[in-house]
Scaffold this active site. Sequence first.
Site, mmCIF file in Angstrom:
data_model
loop_
_atom_site.group_PDB
_atom_site.id
_atom_site.type_symbol
_atom_site.label_atom_id
_atom_site.label_comp_id
_atom_site.label_asym_id
_atom_site.label_seq_id
_atom_site.Cartn_x
_atom_site.Cartn_y
_atom_site.Cartn_z
ATOM 1 C CB CYS A 78 -0.996 -0.044 1.151
ATOM 2 S SG CYS A 78 -2.419 1.015 0.842
ATOM 3 C CG HIS A 171 -3.250 -3.242 3.923
ATOM 4 N ND1 HIS A 171 -2.247 -2.592 4.610
ATOM 5 C CD2 HIS A 171 -3.915 -2.295 3.241
ATOM 6 C CE1 HIS A 171 -2.318 -1.296 4.360
ATOM 7 N NE2 HIS A 171 -3.315 -1.082 3.533
ATOM 8 C CD GLU A 173 -0.419 -5.317 5.987
ATOM 9 O OE1 GLU A 173 -0.285 -5.930 4.898
ATOM 10 O OE2 GLU A 173 -0.728 -4.115 6.039
#
Length: 193
Positions: A78, A171, A173
Amino acid sequence: MLCGVLALQGDWAAHAAVLRSLEVEFAYVRTARELDEVDALILPGGESTAMLRLMEEEGLAARLADRVRGGLPVLATCAGVILLAGNIHPPQPSLGLLDIDVERNAYGRQVHSRVAAVELVDELGATDEIEGVFIRAPKITRTGADVIVFGRLDADPVLIRQGGIIAATFHPELTDDHRIHRLLVGEGAGHGR
Ligand code: GLN
Protein backbone atom coordinates in the site's frame (compact mmCIF):
# COMPACT_ATOMS: atom_id res chain seq x y z
CA MET A 1 17.87 -14.48 7.54
CA LEU A 2 16.91 -11.34 9.42
CA CYS A 3 13.85 -9.58 8.00
CA GLY A 4 13.52 -5.86 8.68
CA VAL A 5 10.21 -4.07 9.14
CA LEU A 6 10.27 -0.32 8.53
CA ALA A 7 8.68 0.92 11.76
CA LEU A 8 8.48 4.70 11.48
CA GLN A 9 4.76 4.99 10.81
CA GLY A 10 1.80 2.89 9.68
CA ASP A 11 0.86 -0.74 10.29
CA TRP A 12 4.30 -2.22 10.88
CA ALA A 13 3.07 -4.15 13.95
CA ALA A 14 0.74 -6.26 11.78
CA HIS A 15 3.68 -7.26 9.55
CA ALA A 16 5.74 -8.13 12.62
CA ALA A 17 2.91 -10.39 13.80
CA VAL A 18 2.96 -12.26 10.47
CA LEU A 19 6.73 -12.75 10.69
CA ARG A 20 6.35 -13.99 14.26
CA SER A 21 3.77 -16.55 13.17
CA LEU A 22 6.06 -17.67 10.33
CA GLU A 23 8.87 -18.00 12.91
CA VAL A 24 11.08 -15.64 10.93
CA GLU A 25 13.64 -13.60 12.83
CA PHE A 26 12.89 -9.91 12.39
CA ALA A 27 14.03 -6.47 13.51
CA TYR A 28 12.41 -3.05 13.41
CA VAL A 29 14.19 -0.59 11.13
CA ARG A 30 14.13 3.08 12.09
CA THR A 31 17.67 4.20 11.22
CA ALA A 32 20.12 3.75 8.35
CA ARG A 33 22.28 1.72 10.70
CA GLU A 34 19.47 -0.71 11.49
CA LEU A 35 18.80 -1.03 7.77
CA ASP A 36 22.37 -2.24 7.25
CA GLU A 37 21.72 -5.25 9.50
CA VAL A 38 18.79 -6.80 7.63
CA ASP A 39 18.63 -9.27 4.73
CA ALA A 40 15.16 -8.27 3.52
CA LEU A 41 12.76 -5.43 4.29
CA ILE A 42 9.02 -4.83 4.57
CA LEU A 43 7.62 -1.37 3.82
CA PRO A 44 4.21 -1.23 5.53
CA GLY A 45 1.03 0.62 4.71
CA GLY A 46 0.30 3.93 6.37
CA GLU A 47 0.65 7.42 5.02
CA SER A 48 3.27 7.66 2.30
CA THR A 49 3.99 11.39 2.68
CA ALA A 50 4.58 11.08 6.44
CA MET A 51 6.67 7.94 6.00
CA LEU A 52 8.94 9.50 3.39
CA ARG A 53 9.44 12.61 5.52
CA LEU A 54 10.45 10.50 8.52
CA MET A 55 12.76 8.40 6.35
CA GLU A 56 14.50 11.52 5.13
CA GLU A 57 14.90 12.84 8.68
CA GLU A 58 16.60 9.59 9.66
CA GLY A 59 18.85 9.48 6.59
CA LEU A 60 17.08 6.26 5.66
CA ALA A 61 15.72 7.19 2.25
CA ALA A 62 19.09 7.42 0.48
CA ARG A 63 20.44 4.32 2.21
CA LEU A 64 17.33 2.35 1.29
CA ALA A 65 17.65 3.36 -2.35
CA ASP A 66 21.29 2.16 -2.31
CA ARG A 67 20.43 -1.15 -0.71
CA VAL A 68 17.49 -1.87 -3.03
CA ARG A 69 19.66 -1.11 -6.05
CA GLY A 70 22.17 -3.53 -4.53
CA GLY A 71 19.50 -6.27 -4.52
CA LEU A 72 17.89 -6.09 -1.06
CA PRO A 73 14.63 -8.08 -1.29
CA VAL A 74 11.64 -5.90 -0.38
CA LEU A 75 7.93 -6.42 0.23
CA ALA A 76 6.08 -3.13 -0.14
CA THR A 77 2.40 -2.84 0.77
CA CYS A 78 0.00 0.00 0.00
CA ALA A 79 1.73 3.24 1.10
CA GLY A 80 5.02 1.30 0.76
CA VAL A 81 4.28 0.89 -2.96
CA ILE A 82 3.77 4.65 -3.28
CA LEU A 83 7.16 5.22 -1.60
CA LEU A 84 8.86 3.17 -4.32
CA ALA A 85 6.85 4.26 -7.36
CA GLY A 86 8.48 6.12 -10.24
CA ASN A 87 5.55 8.47 -10.80
CA ILE A 88 2.75 9.43 -8.47
CA HIS A 89 -0.50 11.25 -9.12
CA PRO A 90 -1.03 13.78 -7.59
CA PRO A 91 2.74 14.39 -7.75
CA GLN A 92 4.80 13.84 -4.61
CA PRO A 93 8.42 12.83 -3.96
CA SER A 94 9.31 9.14 -3.86
CA LEU A 95 12.30 6.84 -4.06
CA GLY A 96 11.57 6.04 -7.71
CA LEU A 97 12.74 2.42 -7.49
CA LEU A 98 9.73 0.76 -9.15
CA ASP A 99 8.97 1.40 -12.81
CA ILE A 100 5.27 2.05 -12.26
CA ASP A 101 2.85 4.97 -12.13
CA VAL A 102 0.36 5.09 -9.27
CA GLU A 103 -2.65 7.19 -8.45
CA ARG A 104 -3.11 7.74 -4.74
CA ASN A 105 -6.46 6.97 -3.13
CA ALA A 106 -7.77 6.05 -6.56
CA TYR A 107 -10.45 3.72 -5.26
CA GLY A 108 -12.15 6.48 -3.33
CA ARG A 109 -12.35 7.52 0.27
CA GLN A 110 -11.97 5.47 3.44
CA VAL A 111 -15.61 4.39 3.29
CA HIS A 112 -14.91 2.72 -0.05
CA SER A 113 -12.18 0.54 1.40
CA ARG A 114 -13.06 -3.11 0.86
CA VAL A 115 -12.10 -6.74 0.88
CA ALA A 116 -12.03 -8.31 -2.58
CA ALA A 117 -10.75 -11.45 -4.28
CA VAL A 118 -7.47 -10.83 -6.07
CA GLU A 119 -6.95 -13.08 -9.07
CA LEU A 120 -3.48 -14.59 -9.06
CA VAL A 121 -1.84 -15.01 -12.41
CA ASP A 122 0.73 -17.63 -11.29
CA GLU A 123 3.78 -17.73 -9.02
CA LEU A 124 1.82 -18.55 -5.89
CA GLY A 125 0.95 -22.08 -6.94
CA ALA A 126 -2.35 -23.88 -7.30
CA THR A 127 -4.74 -21.46 -5.61
CA ASP A 128 -5.81 -18.81 -8.01
CA GLU A 129 -7.21 -16.22 -5.64
CA ILE A 130 -6.08 -14.40 -2.54
CA GLU A 131 -8.09 -12.20 -0.23
CA GLY A 132 -7.12 -8.56 -0.70
CA VAL A 133 -7.86 -5.92 1.94
CA PHE A 134 -7.86 -2.56 0.14
CA ILE A 135 -7.63 0.52 2.38
CA ARG A 136 -7.46 3.79 0.48
CA ALA A 137 -5.33 1.83 -1.92
CA PRO A 138 -3.26 3.35 -4.70
CA LYS A 139 -4.02 2.25 -8.24
CA ILE A 140 -1.18 1.12 -10.48
CA THR A 141 -1.89 2.88 -13.78
CA ARG A 142 1.27 1.91 -15.71
CA THR A 143 3.81 -0.88 -15.38
CA GLY A 144 7.23 -0.80 -17.05
CA ALA A 145 8.74 -3.57 -19.17
CA ASP A 146 10.59 -5.16 -16.23
CA VAL A 147 7.49 -5.41 -14.05
CA ILE A 148 5.73 -8.79 -13.73
CA VAL A 149 2.06 -8.56 -12.76
CA PHE A 150 0.90 -11.59 -10.80
CA GLY A 151 -2.23 -10.38 -9.07
CA ARG A 152 -5.12 -8.40 -10.48
CA LEU A 153 -8.33 -6.88 -9.17
CA ASP A 154 -10.69 -6.63 -12.11
CA ALA A 155 -8.22 -5.61 -14.79
CA ASP A 156 -5.89 -3.60 -12.55
CA PRO A 157 -2.47 -4.84 -11.43
CA VAL A 158 -2.47 -5.04 -7.62
CA LEU A 159 0.40 -7.48 -6.97
CA ILE A 160 3.62 -7.10 -8.93
CA ARG A 161 7.28 -7.96 -8.89
CA GLN A 162 10.27 -6.10 -10.27
CA GLY A 163 13.61 -7.76 -9.54
CA GLY A 164 13.77 -8.27 -5.78
CA ILE A 165 10.78 -6.01 -5.05
CA ILE A 166 7.33 -7.50 -4.44
CA ALA A 167 4.62 -4.84 -4.24
CA ALA A 168 0.96 -5.23 -3.19
CA THR A 169 -1.48 -2.33 -3.22
CA PHE A 170 -3.57 -4.24 -0.65
CA HIS A 171 -2.70 -5.47 2.87
CA PRO A 172 -1.59 -9.14 3.01
CA GLU A 173 -0.59 -8.57 6.66
CA LEU A 174 -4.26 -8.21 7.62
CA THR A 175 -5.37 -11.70 6.58
CA ASP A 176 -4.14 -15.07 7.80
CA ASP A 177 -3.00 -16.20 4.35
CA HIS A 178 0.75 -15.58 4.48
CA ARG A 179 1.78 -16.67 1.01
CA ILE A 180 2.95 -13.21 -0.02
CA HIS A 181 5.17 -12.83 3.05
CA ARG A 182 6.55 -16.29 2.32
CA LEU A 183 7.59 -15.11 -1.13
CA LEU A 184 9.82 -12.57 0.62
CA VAL A 185 11.23 -14.70 3.42
CA GLY A 186 11.43 -18.04 1.61
CA GLU A 187 9.51 -21.25 1.65
CA GLY A 188 11.46 -22.64 4.58
CA ALA A 189 9.86 -20.20 6.98
CA GLY A 190 7.96 -21.61 9.92
CA HIS A 191 4.86 -23.76 9.96
CA GLY A 192 2.28 -20.98 9.55
CA ARG A 193 -0.19 -21.15 6.71
N1 GLN B 1 -3.54 6.44 0.91
C1 GLN B 1 -2.33 6.16 1.64
C2 GLN B 1 -1.16 6.95 1.09
O1 GLN B 1 -1.30 7.57 0.07
C3 GLN B 1 -2.03 4.69 1.60
C4 GLN B 1 -3.06 3.93 2.40
C5 GLN B 1 -2.55 2.70 3.03
O2 GLN B 1 -1.35 2.45 3.14
N2 GLN B 1 -3.46 1.91 3.54
O3 GLN B 1 -0.12 6.98 1.69
